[in-house]
Scaffold this motif. Structure first.
Motif, PDB file in Angstrom:
ATOM      1  N   ALA B 288       0.853  -1.199   0.000  1.00 14.70           N
ATOM      2  CA  ALA B 288       0.000   0.000   0.000  1.00 14.70           C
ATOM      3  C   ALA B 288       0.886   1.245   0.000  1.00 14.70           C
ATOM      4  CB  ALA B 288      -0.925  -0.003   1.215  1.00 14.70           C
ATOM      5  N   ASN B 289       1.954   1.211   0.754  1.00 15.59           N
ATOM      6  CA  ASN B 289       2.868   2.356   0.829  1.00 15.59           C
ATOM      7  C   ASN B 289       3.556   2.600  -0.516  1.00 15.59           C
ATOM      8  OD1 ASN B 289       2.009   2.419   3.420  1.00 15.59           O
ATOM      9  ND2 ASN B 289       3.919   1.644   4.328  1.00 15.59           N
ATOM     10  N   TYR B 290       3.925   1.510  -1.172  1.00 17.22           N
ATOM     11  CA  TYR B 290       4.511   1.611  -2.521  1.00 17.22           C
ATOM     12  C   TYR B 290       3.514   2.287  -3.466  1.00 17.22           C
ATOM     13  CZ  TYR B 290       6.214  -0.160  -7.090  1.00 17.22           C
ATOM     14  OH  TYR B 290       6.644  -0.278  -8.390  1.00 17.22           O
ATOM     15  N   ALA B 291       2.230   1.920  -3.340  1.00 21.54           N
ATOM     16  CA  ALA B 291       1.200   2.501  -4.219  1.00 21.54           C
ATOM     17  C   ALA B 291       1.082   4.006  -3.995  1.00 21.54           C
ATOM     18  CB  ALA B 291      -0.148   1.819  -3.991  1.00 21.54           C
ATOM     19  N   TRP B 292       1.154   4.439  -2.731  1.00 12.19           N
ATOM     20  CA  TRP B 292       1.078   5.887  -2.475  1.00 12.19           C
ATOM     21  C   TRP B 292       2.269   6.599  -3.101  1.00 12.19           C
ATOM     22  CZ3 TRP B 292      -1.313   3.838   2.365  1.00 12.19           C
ATOM     23  CH2 TRP B 292      -2.683   4.171   2.431  1.00 12.19           C
ATOM     24  N   ALA B 293       3.447   5.995  -3.001  1.00  8.43           N
ATOM     25  CA  ALA B 293       4.642   6.585  -3.626  1.00  8.43           C
ATOM     26  C   ALA B 293       4.461   6.615  -5.144  1.00  8.43           C
ATOM     27  CB  ALA B 293       5.883   5.779  -3.233  1.00  8.43           C
ATOM     28  N   ASN B 294       3.902   5.541  -5.686  1.00 10.20           N
ATOM     29  CA  ASN B 294       3.688   5.455  -7.136  1.00 10.20           C
ATOM     30  C   ASN B 294       2.788   6.597  -7.618  1.00 10.20           C
ATOM     31  OD1 ASN B 294       3.975   4.094  -9.646  1.00 10.20           O
ATOM     32  ND2 ASN B 294       1.942   3.207  -9.405  1.00 10.20           N
ATOM     33  N   ARG B 295       1.661   6.798  -6.934  1.00 10.50           N
ATOM     34  CA  ARG B 295       0.751   7.876  -7.352  1.00 10.50           C
ATOM     35  C   ARG B 295       1.407   9.249  -7.149  1.00 10.50           C
ATOM     36  NH1 ARG B 295      -3.179   4.212  -5.284  1.00 10.50           N
ATOM     37  NH2 ARG B 295      -3.552   5.215  -3.281  1.00 10.50           N
ATOM     38  N   GLN B 296       2.246   9.335  -6.117  1.00 10.82           N
ATOM     39  CA  GLN B 296       2.935  10.589  -5.835  1.00 10.82           C
ATOM     40  C   GLN B 296       3.901  10.939  -6.981  1.00 10.82           C
ATOM     41  OE1 GLN B 296       2.226  12.456  -3.043  1.00 10.82           O
ATOM     42  NE2 GLN B 296       3.539  13.986  -4.016  1.00 10.82           N
ATOM     43  N   ILE B 297       4.610   9.941  -7.483  1.00 15.30           N
ATOM     44  CA  ILE B 297       5.588  10.157  -8.566  1.00 15.30           C
ATOM     45  C   ILE B 297       4.860  10.569  -9.855  1.00 15.30           C
ATOM     46  CG2 ILE B 297       7.300   8.989 -10.042  1.00 15.30           C
ATOM     47  CD1 ILE B 297       7.920   7.298  -7.378  1.00 15.30           C
ATOM     48  N   ILE B 298       3.746   9.903 -10.135  1.00 16.51           N
ATOM     49  CA  ILE B 298       2.976  10.255 -11.342  1.00 16.51           C
ATOM     50  C   ILE B 298       2.430  11.684 -11.218  1.00 16.51           C
ATOM     51  CG2 ILE B 298       0.903   9.688 -12.694  1.00 16.51           C
ATOM     52  CD1 ILE B 298       1.482   6.707 -12.002  1.00 16.51           C
ATOM     53  N   THR B 299       1.972  12.036 -10.023  1.00 18.60           N
ATOM     54  CA  THR B 299       1.485  13.399  -9.777  1.00 18.60           C
ATOM     55  C   THR B 299       2.576  14.414 -10.090  1.00 18.60           C
ATOM     56  OG1 THR B 299       0.161  12.499  -7.971  1.00 18.60           O
ATOM     57  CG2 THR B 299       0.398  14.890  -8.036  1.00 18.60           C
ATOM     58  N   HIS B 300       3.795  14.103  -9.658  1.00 18.04           N
ATOM     59  CA  HIS B 300       4.935  14.998  -9.893  1.00 18.04           C
ATOM     60  C   HIS B 300       5.159  15.191 -11.399  1.00 18.04           C
ATOM     61  CE1 HIS B 300       8.902  16.807  -9.451  1.00 18.04           C
ATOM     62  NE2 HIS B 300       9.343  15.929 -10.346  1.00 18.04           N
ATOM     63  N   ILE B 301       5.084  14.094 -12.157  1.00 16.46           N
ATOM     64  CA  ILE B 301       5.287  14.175 -13.616  1.00 16.46           C
ATOM     65  C   ILE B 301       4.231  15.112 -14.223  1.00 16.46           C
ATOM     66  CG2 ILE B 301       5.270  12.846 -15.786  1.00 16.46           C
ATOM     67  CD1 ILE B 301       6.229  10.390 -14.138  1.00 16.46           C
ATOM     68  N   VAL B 302       2.999  14.969 -13.757  1.00 22.91           N
ATOM     69  CA  VAL B 302       1.905  15.810 -14.265  1.00 22.91           C
ATOM     70  C   VAL B 302       2.159  17.281 -13.915  1.00 22.91           C
ATOM     71  CG1 VAL B 302      -0.571  16.312 -14.050  1.00 22.91           C
ATOM     72  CG2 VAL B 302       0.214  13.938 -14.168  1.00 22.91           C
ATOM     73  N   ARG B 303       2.518  17.530 -12.653  1.00 21.23           N
ATOM     74  CA  ARG B 303       2.739  18.921 -12.236  1.00 21.23           C
ATOM     75  C   ARG B 303       3.876  19.561 -13.021  1.00 21.23           C
ATOM     76  NH1 ARG B 303       2.509  17.610  -5.869  1.00 21.23           N
ATOM     77  NH2 ARG B 303       0.374  18.245  -5.362  1.00 21.23           N
ATOM     78  N   GLU B 304       4.946  18.798 -13.239  1.00 16.85           N
ATOM     79  CA  GLU B 304       6.086  19.334 -13.998  1.00 16.85           C
ATOM     80  C   GLU B 304       5.645  19.716 -15.410  1.00 16.85           C
ATOM     81  OE1 GLU B 304       9.758  19.439 -12.163  1.00 16.85           O
ATOM     82  OE2 GLU B 304      10.084  17.734 -13.531  1.00 16.85           O
ATOM     83  N   LEU B 305       4.859  18.843 -16.015  1.00 17.47           N
ATOM     84  CA  LEU B 305       4.389  19.109 -17.382  1.00 17.47           C
ATOM     85  C   LEU B 305       3.510  20.368 -17.408  1.00 17.47           C
ATOM     86  CD1 LEU B 305       4.052  18.114 -20.367  1.00 17.47           C
ATOM     87  CD2 LEU B 305       1.979  16.976 -19.601  1.00 17.47           C
ATOM     88  N   PHE B 306       2.583  20.479 -16.456  1.00 14.84           N
ATOM     89  CA  PHE B 306       1.683  21.646 -16.414  1.00 14.84           C
ATOM     90  C   PHE B 306       2.478  22.933 -16.130  1.00 14.84           C
ATOM     91  CE2 PHE B 306      -3.008  20.660 -16.340  1.00 14.84           C
ATOM     92  CZ  PHE B 306      -2.896  19.370 -16.820  1.00 14.84           C
ATOM     93  N   THR B 307       3.480  22.825 -15.269  1.00 11.29           N
ATOM     94  CA  THR B 307       4.303  23.987 -14.952  1.00 11.29           C
ATOM     95  C   THR B 307       4.976  24.506 -16.224  1.00 11.29           C
ATOM     96  OG1 THR B 307       4.717  23.079 -12.796  1.00 11.29           O
ATOM     97  CG2 THR B 307       6.229  24.766 -13.492  1.00 11.29           C
ATOM     98  N   LYS B 308       5.569  23.559 -16.968  1.00  7.18           N
ATOM     99  CA  LYS B 308       6.303  23.909 -18.180  1.00  7.18           C
ATOM    100  C   LYS B 308       5.347  24.410 -19.272  1.00  7.18           C
ATOM    101  CE  LYS B 308       8.818  20.613 -20.044  1.00  7.18           C
ATOM    102  NZ  LYS B 308       9.683  19.471 -20.012  1.00  7.18           N
ATOM    103  N   LYS B 309       4.246  23.706 -19.428  1.00  9.94           N
ATOM    104  CA  LYS B 309       3.346  23.988 -20.549  1.00  9.94           C
ATOM    105  C   LYS B 309       2.510  25.251 -20.326  1.00  9.94           C
ATOM    106  CE  LYS B 309       0.174  21.412 -23.542  1.00  9.94           C
ATOM    107  NZ  LYS B 309       0.839  21.214 -24.824  1.00  9.94           N
ATOM    108  N   PHE B 310       2.085  25.480 -19.086  1.00 11.56           N
ATOM    109  CA  PHE B 310       1.144  26.582 -18.854  1.00 11.56           C
ATOM    110  C   PHE B 310       1.735  27.711 -17.998  1.00 11.56           C
ATOM    111  CE2 PHE B 310      -1.497  22.714 -19.387  1.00 11.56           C
ATOM    112  CZ  PHE B 310      -2.137  23.072 -20.564  1.00 11.56           C
ATOM    113  N   GLY B 311       2.988  27.543 -17.579  1.00 10.94           N
ATOM    114  CA  GLY B 311       3.624  28.597 -16.793  1.00 10.94           C
ATOM    115  C   GLY B 311       2.973  28.816 -15.433  1.00 10.94           C
ATOM    116  N   ILE B 312       2.333  27.796 -14.890  1.00  8.82           N
ATOM    117  CA  ILE B 312       1.734  27.939 -13.553  1.00  8.82           C
ATOM    118  C   ILE B 312       2.691  27.343 -12.518  1.00  8.82           C
ATOM    119  CG2 ILE B 312      -0.663  27.971 -14.336  1.00  8.82           C
ATOM    120  CD1 ILE B 312      -0.875  25.011 -13.673  1.00  8.82           C
TER     121      ILE B 312
END
Lengths: 136, 477
Positions: B288-312
Motif C-alpha cells: 500500500a505504501n509503494y502505491a502511495w509513492a507510485n501515485r505521488q511520482i505520477i502526480t509529480h510528472i503531471v505537475r512538472e508538465l503543467f508547470t512547463k506547458k502553462f507557466g503555472i
C-alpha cells in the motif's frame, strides 16, 4: 482455436483445451501472453529462460506455473514464442521468446494475477480442459 | 432479482443467513431499485460467501458498484473482530491500494486551447500500459524505504510537496509495514514499474468541475466551478500483485492449518493474530505504501508538465485527497455500543469517514473525509464527503467507482476502440491509449451510470455529493 475468451464482467475468463497436460500448460501460457500483448506473430526466439513450478494438486500447479510465467514476462519483458515443459509432480522446462516491442506487442492488457475463483481443470474425452480467470 | 433477497429500504437490501451454507451474518448491499434489477448472481454468492468467514461483524457489505470479482465481490466491505477474525488477500485484491487522487489547478478550459496536444504530452510523459518502464532507477535500499514510508519517501526524493503527505489516507503510509515479508520476486517486479500507470481500468484524466452541489463543502475542499483538475487512478503495480500471489499460497496452507472451512479457494485466509496473518498484513501495508509513492511520482510528472506547458506554479496544484480502494486496515469503530479496533477489508470500496474523525486532515475534519469516485471515460467523476451515516452503517465505507455491467469480450464485440474514441470526441472527450482494444474494453457503456451509483450512496446516507467533474481528456493503460 485452442483457447477462447468466455464472458466475465470485470476480468478475462478463458477456456483452454489440449490433448495432454504439457500442451494444456503451454497453451495456457500462450493464452496469458496473448492477453498481455494482444495477438502477435511468431518470431524466431532470441532469449531462453528456465521455468519451474510446484503445486500440491493440478490446479495449484497451473496457478503457480502461470504466476511464474507472468513474473518472467514482467521482469524480463519477454514475449514467449516457444514453451517446452515436462510435468510430473512439478513443472519444469524452458520459455523461449523475444523482447517486448511496443510496435508489435502493445495490443493487450496487463494481468495482475491468476485467480482460483471459478477455476476448473478437468479431463475430457479428447484430453484436458482448463477454465481460468486472469485478474486484470 | 433472486427471490431470497429482502428489500430493507429504498436503497438497502439483505441476503438472509442460509443463502449459502455456513453464513455467520447476513449480507447487506446498497442499490437503487433500478440498479438492483441487474445484480449478478455471482456477486450475490460472493457476498454471501464472505459472510461465512470467522469473526465477521454485523454484515458482509456490498456497495452500489458491486460486481462479480474473485473471493470478495468488487465493492465488498467486511469488518473482522481482532481476536476471532481473519485477514484474507481475497478481501483486498491483487492490486493492493489501487486508489484515486485528485489535484486541482488554477486553469480553466479557456486556458487549454489544445487539449489533444496536452493529452499527447501526458501520454508521452507518464509511462502507461503493458511493457512501460519506470522513470526512476530505484535501488533495493530505496525500495525498502519506500515500502515503509510511502508518499513521504517519494516527496523526500523530490516528487512532490510536504503538504501532499497529510492529504493522503493514512498520511500516505500505513503503519505496520513489514518489508521483510515482501518477496524478492515482488521487489523485482516493483523496481522497474515504480511511477507507471499500468493498464486495465487505470487512467489519468483531465477534468473540469462543472457542477457544485454542496457549496460549503466545496469551499472547504478548495474546489470551485470551472476549475481544471487531474485525477489519477492506479495502484501498487507488479509488486502488489506478486505480494497477493505469494501470500495467497501461504494462506492457503494456513486455512487448512487453522481448520477454516471455505466456500471459495480464493478466500484463503488466516486468523489476524496468526504469524501468517501478520505476515500478510505487513506485506500488504508495505505494498500500500509503494502505491502511495507510485501515485505521488505520477502526480509529480503531471505537475512538472503543467508547470512547463502553462507557466503555472507547482504549488498552485495542491493535492485535494488520495483514497485507497483495495486494502485491509485496523480502524476504531462503534460495535454493539463499545469502541472496538476491527480490521476492515475494502475491496473496490472507499473509506468515507464522517465529520470529526481524527484520521481526516484538520482543514477538512469538520466536513467529513473527501471521497473521490471516478466515472468511466465518458461519464462524470464525483467528489463526495464522508458522513456519520457511513460510520453507523458501513464501517465508514462507500462505493469506489461505477462498477462494470458488461464483459470485456462483449464490449469488444459491440464497438471497436476507434468507434468509441470517435463517439467520445464528438462529446468533447479526447482518449489516448496504447491500443484500440484498451479503449473498446473500457467504453462508457460497459459501466453502470456513475451518476446513479453516486446518487445511491448519497440517498443511502453513506456519503454526500459535493461536486461533479466532467472528463475532457483521458490516458488509459
Amino acid at each position: 482455436m485452442v483457447f477462447e475468451e468466455l464472458e466475465h464482467t470485470a476480468d478475462v475468463r478463458m477456456r483452454i483445451s489440449a490433448p495432454d497436460l504439457p500442451s494444456l500448460f503451454s497453451e495456457s501460457g500462450f493464452a496469458l501472453a496473448k492477453t498481455l500483448y494482444g495477438p502477435y506473430h511468431f518470431e524466431t526466439p532470441a532469449y531462453s529462460f528456465p521455468i519451474e513450478a510446484e503445486g500440491k494438486d493440478p490446479e495449484e500447479l497451473m496457478v503457480n506455473f502461470l504466476s511464474e510465467l507472468l513474473f518472467l514476462f514482467e521482469t524480463e519483458y519477454l514475449v514467449p514464442q516457444k514453451i517446452t515443459i515436462s510435468i510430473d509432480s512439478s513443472v519444469s522446462g524452458t520459455v523461449e521468446g523475444v523482447l517486448f516491442d511496443r510496435a508489435k506487442h502493445a495490443g493487450g492488457i496487463g494481468v495482475k494475477g491468476i485467480s482460483y475463483s471459478g477455476m476448473s481443470l478437468a479431463k475430457t474425452d479428447t484430453g484436458y480442459e482448463l477454465i481460468i480467470i486472469f485478474d486484470i | 432479482m433472486n427471490s431470497q433477497i429482502q428489500q430493507i429500504t429504498k436503497t438497502e437490501w439483505e441476503i438472509p443467513i442460509g443463502f449459502v451454507p455456513g453464513m455467520r451474518v447476513p449480507g447487506r448491499f446498497f442499490l437503487s431499485e433500478n440498479l438492483a434489477e441487474n445484480i449478478e448472481d455471482g456477486a450475490l454468492t460472493q457476498l454471501a460467501n464472505v459472510a461465512t468467514l470467522p469473526g465477521i461483524i454485523r454484515y458482509s457489505f456490498g456497495m452500489p458498484d458491486i460486481h462479480w470479482g474473485y473471493g470478495f465481490p468488487i465493492g465488498g466491505v467486511a469488518a473482522f473482530n481482532a481476536e476471532t477474525g481473519i485477514i484474507s488477500p481475497g478481501g483486498v485484491g491483487f492490486d493492493i491500494n489501487c486508489g484515486v487522487r485528485m489535484i486541482t489547478t488554477p486553469l480553466h478550459i479557456s486556458d487549454i486551447p489544445d487539449m489533444k496536444g496536452l493529452i499527447e504530452n501526458l501520454f508521452d510523459s507518464v509511462p502507461t500500459g503493458v511493457g512501460s518502464k519506470s522513470p526512476l532507477r530505484l535501488s533495493q535500499s530505496n525500495l525498502s524505504l519506500m515500502l515503509e514510508e510511502g508518499a513521504k519517501n517519494a516527496v523526500d526524493m523530490g516528487y512532490g510537496m510536504e503538504s501532499d503527505i497529510r492529504r493522503c489516507e493514512e498520511n500516505g503510509a500505513m503503519k505496520g509495514a513489514l518489508p521483510e515479508h515482501v518477496s524478492k520476486k515482488a521487489r523485482q517486479r516493483g523496481i522497474p514499474q515504480c511511477g507507471t500507470l499500468g493498464s486495465g481500468n487505470h487512467f489519468l484524466e483531465v477534468q473540469v468541475i462543472d457542477n457544485i452541489m454542496d457549496a460549503s463543502a466545496a469551499k472547504t475542499f478548495g474546489v470551485s466551478e470551472g476549475q481544471i483538475c487531474v485525477m489519477i487512478h492506479c495502484g501498487s503495480r507488479g509488486l502488489g500483485h506478486q505480494v497477493c500471489t505469494d501470500h495467497l499460497q501461504i494462506l492457503e496452507s494456513a486455512t487448512k492449518k487453522y481448520g477454516i472451512e471455505l466456500p471459495d479457494r480464493q478466500l484463503a485466509c488466516a486468523p489476524l493474530s496468526s504469524p501468517e496473518g501478520e505476515a500478510y498484513f505487513g506485506a500488504m501495508a508495505a505494498s500500500a505504501n509503494y502505491a502511495w509513492a507510485n501515485r505521488q511520482i505520477i502526480t509529480h510528472i503531471v505537475r512538472e508538465l503543467f508547470t512547463k506547458k502553462f507557466g503555472i506554479s507547482y504549488e498552485d496544484m495542491p493535492l485535494i485527497y488520495d483514497v485507497a480502494h483495495n486494502v485491509a486496515k485496523w480502524e476504531e469503530h462503534d460495535v454493539d455500543g463499545s469502541r472496538q479496533t476491527v480490521c476492515v477489508h475494502r475491496k473496490g470500496a472507499t473509506r468515507a469517514f464522517g465529520p470529526g474523525r481524527v484520521e481526516i486532515p484538520q482543514e477538512y475534519r469538520a466536513c467529513g473525509q473527501p471521497v473521490l469516485i471516478p466515472g468511466s471515460m465518458g461519464t462524470p467523476s464525483y467528489l463526495l464527503a464522508g458522513t456519520q451515516g457511513a460510520m453507523e452503517k458501513t464501517f465508514g465505507s462507500t462505493c469506489h467507482g461505477s462498477g462494470r455491467v458488461q464483459s470485456r469480450s462483449s464490449a469488444k464485440r459491440s464497438q471497436t476502440g476507434e468507434e468509441v474514441a470517435e463517439a467520445l470526441l464528438k462529446r468533447g472527450i479526447i482518449v489516448r491509449a496504447p491500443n484500440p482494444a484498451a479503449i473498446a474494453e473500457e467504453a462508457p457503456e460497459v459501466y453502470k451510470s456513475s451518476s446513479e451509483v453516486v446518487q445511491t450512496v448519497h440517498d443511502a446516507g453513506i456519503s454526500r455529493i459535493v461536486a461533479r467533474l466532467r472528463p475532457l481528456g483521458v490516458i488509459k493503460g
